[in-house]
Scaffold this motif. Structure first.
Motif, PDB file in Angstrom:
ATOM      1  N   THR A  46       0.886  -1.336  -0.075  1.00 10.71           N
ATOM      2  CA  THR A  46      -0.166  -0.006   0.078  1.00 10.71           C
ATOM      3  C   THR A  46       0.853   1.182   0.201  1.00 10.71           C
ATOM      4  O   THR A  46       0.345   2.337   0.200  1.00 10.71           O
ATOM      5  CB  THR A  46      -0.980   0.053   1.389  1.00 10.71           C
ATOM      6  OG1 THR A  46      -0.342  -0.161   2.491  1.00 10.71           O
ATOM      7  CG2 THR A  46      -1.726  -1.040   1.235  1.00 10.71           C
ATOM      8  N   GLN A  47       2.197   1.032  -0.273  1.00  4.34           N
ATOM      9  CA  GLN A  47       2.900   2.156  -0.184  1.00  4.34           C
ATOM     10  C   GLN A  47       2.484   3.398  -1.290  1.00  4.34           C
ATOM     11  O   GLN A  47       2.325   2.949  -2.325  1.00  4.34           O
ATOM     12  CB  GLN A  47       4.513   1.732  -0.618  1.00  4.34           C
ATOM     13  CG  GLN A  47       5.423   2.933  -0.418  1.00  4.34           C
ATOM     14  CD  GLN A  47       6.783   2.363  -0.435  1.00  4.34           C
ATOM     15  OE1 GLN A  47       6.949   1.670  -1.443  1.00  4.34           O
ATOM     16  NE2 GLN A  47       7.885   3.172   0.133  1.00  4.34           N
ATOM     17  N   GLY A  48       2.637   4.481  -0.894  1.00  2.00           N
ATOM     18  CA  GLY A  48       2.252   5.665  -1.711  1.00  2.00           C
ATOM     19  C   GLY A  48       0.830   5.792  -2.063  1.00  2.00           C
ATOM     20  O   GLY A  48       0.362   6.609  -2.905  1.00  2.00           O
ATOM     21  N   LEU A  49      -0.129   5.040  -1.391  1.00  2.00           N
ATOM     22  CA  LEU A  49      -1.514   5.061  -1.800  1.00  2.00           C
ATOM     23  C   LEU A  49      -2.398   6.311  -0.585  1.00  2.00           C
ATOM     24  O   LEU A  49      -1.661   6.249   0.531  1.00  2.00           O
ATOM     25  CB  LEU A  49      -2.303   3.662  -1.534  1.00  2.00           C
ATOM     26  CG  LEU A  49      -1.822   2.669  -2.573  1.00  2.00           C
ATOM     27  CD1 LEU A  49      -2.689   1.335  -2.519  1.00  2.00           C
ATOM     28  CD2 LEU A  49      -1.976   3.284  -3.891  1.00  2.00           C
ATOM     29  N   SER A  50      -3.178   6.792  -1.123  1.00  2.00           N
ATOM     30  CA  SER A  50      -4.078   7.622  -0.301  1.00  2.00           C
ATOM     31  C   SER A  50      -4.666   6.711   0.819  1.00  2.00           C
ATOM     32  O   SER A  50      -4.654   5.653   0.710  1.00  2.00           O
ATOM     33  CB  SER A  50      -5.168   8.495  -1.064  1.00  2.00           C
ATOM     34  OG  SER A  50      -6.012   7.624  -1.408  1.00  2.00           O
ATOM     35  N   VAL A  51      -5.145   7.398   1.936  1.00  2.00           N
ATOM     36  CA  VAL A  51      -5.935   6.543   3.097  1.00  2.00           C
ATOM     37  C   VAL A  51      -6.964   5.709   2.446  1.00  2.00           C
ATOM     38  O   VAL A  51      -7.215   4.505   2.548  1.00  2.00           O
ATOM     39  CB  VAL A  51      -6.473   7.540   3.962  1.00  2.00           C
ATOM     40  CG1 VAL A  51      -7.236   6.740   4.850  1.00  2.00           C
ATOM     41  CG2 VAL A  51      -5.300   8.243   4.682  1.00  2.00           C
ATOM     42  N   GLU A  52      -7.879   6.533   1.395  1.00  2.00           N
ATOM     43  CA  GLU A  52      -8.891   5.683   0.946  1.00  2.00           C
ATOM     44  C   GLU A  52      -8.671   4.330  -0.136  1.00  2.00           C
ATOM     45  O   GLU A  52      -9.030   3.459  -0.154  1.00  2.00           O
ATOM     46  CB  GLU A  52      -9.746   6.670  -0.008  1.00  2.00           C
ATOM     47  CG  GLU A  52     -11.049   6.233  -0.061  1.00  2.00           C
ATOM     48  CD  GLU A  52     -12.091   7.444  -1.082  1.00  2.00           C
ATOM     49  OE1 GLU A  52     -12.505   7.095  -2.026  1.00  2.00           O
ATOM     50  OE2 GLU A  52     -11.694   8.424  -0.750  1.00  2.00           O
ATOM     51  N   GLU A  53      -7.483   4.774  -0.677  1.00  2.00           N
ATOM     52  CA  GLU A  53      -7.143   3.742  -1.781  1.00  2.00           C
ATOM     53  C   GLU A  53      -6.324   2.583  -0.745  1.00  2.00           C
ATOM     54  O   GLU A  53      -6.548   1.441  -1.374  1.00  2.00           O
ATOM     55  CB  GLU A  53      -5.929   4.249  -2.692  1.00  2.00           C
ATOM     56  CG  GLU A  53      -6.365   5.190  -3.857  1.00  2.00           C
ATOM     57  CD  GLU A  53      -5.342   5.782  -4.611  1.00  2.00           C
ATOM     58  OE1 GLU A  53      -5.414   6.080  -5.774  1.00  2.00           O
ATOM     59  OE2 GLU A  53      -4.322   6.122  -3.933  1.00  2.00           O
ATOM     60  N   THR A  54      -5.757   2.976   0.173  1.00  2.00           N
ATOM     61  CA  THR A  54      -5.210   1.928   1.266  1.00  2.00           C
ATOM     62  C   THR A  54      -6.271   0.829   1.779  1.00  2.00           C
ATOM     63  O   THR A  54      -6.222  -0.177   1.775  1.00  2.00           O
ATOM     64  CB  THR A  54      -4.269   2.509   2.329  1.00  2.00           C
ATOM     65  OG1 THR A  54      -3.393   3.274   1.945  1.00  2.00           O
ATOM     66  CG2 THR A  54      -3.934   1.662   3.306  1.00  2.00           C
ATOM     67  N   LEU A  55      -7.426   1.619   2.165  1.00  2.00           N
ATOM     68  CA  LEU A  55      -8.339   0.815   2.667  1.00  2.00           C
ATOM     69  C   LEU A  55      -9.068  -0.300   1.795  1.00  2.00           C
ATOM     70  O   LEU A  55      -9.398  -1.299   1.841  1.00  2.00           O
ATOM     71  CB  LEU A  55      -9.495   1.797   3.138  1.00  2.00           C
ATOM     72  CG  LEU A  55      -9.466   2.484   4.275  1.00  2.00           C
ATOM     73  CD1 LEU A  55     -10.278   3.527   4.452  1.00  2.00           C
ATOM     74  CD2 LEU A  55      -9.340   1.490   5.656  1.00  2.00           C
TER      75      LEU A  55
END
Ligand SMILES: Nc1ncnc2c1ncn2[C@@H]1O[C@H](COP(=O)(O)OP(=O)(O)O)[C@@H](O)[C@H]1O
Ligand SMILES: [Mg+2]
Length: 249
Positions: free
Chosen positions: A174-183
């Protein structure tokens, strides 16, 4: 016998001991996370397992076989598949084609003209299955470079999965992803792992991600393992809490 065994694994860079005498057993079917603050040695450990760098001392054993001296490519052939980095993705090729090429790299007889058609077919099938398992079927025909950042990270996982690995190795998916993208990515991975049948070694610094995904956790700090247990035990470990607070303070 564990599927993946690390014994006294050590890597020194000049005066820096990036990985210090790490011993670890990963059983088939486990989702093992290796966590630790920045600089703990996680990526170095990952590179030692995948054969990107050579150990100063110690062994990596996979299915009872010592891997020392084997290249990354040979380790992949043996069944250790790592996530492809963004830089190794072909941006003009579709997500489907990227997965097919990844799958093909692990199939035998792929360069022989008479093996070509059947290898192509098998590789395409494996690629499409992997895309489906990562929820990417709808974007399979789109050039990889045009996918959202989150989907590109999942495509990297799909490419590794296309190789039908015996151990799937992920370095900070999840490196470099936004909070939403990480979820979204974490829930997709949780679904993938819940299906069972995969053995995963996941390197990750984000505690939330790790506690959602891992069945066992190895904690590294300054190159050494300071805890190795199920999430509920690791969560309450004083040394782990200190390492994290110290690491981020
Ligand atoms: N190629 C290298 N040359 C010199 N030092 C390195 C190299 N790679 C990593 N290190 C050092 O090893 C330590 C562990 O780094 P790394 O494995 O990247 O940690 P992590 O992935 O946990 O953040 C750090 O102190 C880092 O500076
Ligand atoms: Mg790292």
């Amino acid at each position: 016998m564990a599927l993946l065994e690390l014994d006294g694994l050590t890597k020194r860079y000049g005066g820096v001991t990036a990985v210090n005498d790490v011993t670890m057993r990963v059983e088939a079917g486990e989702v093992r996370a290796v966590i630790g603050p920045n600089g703990a040695g996680k990526t170095s450990l990952f590179h030692l397992i995948t054969g990107v760098v050579t150990a100063t001392s110690g062994d990596v054993r996979f299915d009872g076989r010592v891997l020392s001296g084997l290249s990354s490519y040979q380790r992949c052939q043996a069944g250790l598949s790592r996530t492809f980095q963004l830089t190794s993705l072909f941006p003009e090729m579709t997500a489907r084609e990227n997965c097919r090429v990844a799958a093909q790299a692990r199939l035998p007889r792929r360069w022989q003209p008479w093996g070509g058609a059947s290898v192509f077919g098998e590789a395409s099938k494996r690629g499409d299955e992997a895309l489906e398992r990562l929820g990417l079927s709808a974007v399979a025909g789109r050039p990889a470079g045009l996918l959202s950042h989150g989907d590109q990270r999942l495509l990297e996982v799909a490419m590794a999965l296309s190789q039908k690995p015996r151990v799937l190795l992920l370095d900070e998916p999840t490196q470099g992803l936004s909070v939403e993208e990480t979820l979204t990515a974490v829930e997709t991975l949780a679904g993938l792992f819940a299906g069972g049948g995969l053995t995963v070694l996941l390197v990750e610094h984000d505690m939330e991600v790790v506690f959602r995904l891992a069945s066992k956790i190895t904690v590294m700090h300054r190159g050494s393992v300071i805890a190795d247990d199920v999430p509920s035990v690791v969560k309450d470990d004083a040394a782990v809490q200190a390492a994290y607070l110290g690491g981020y303070a």
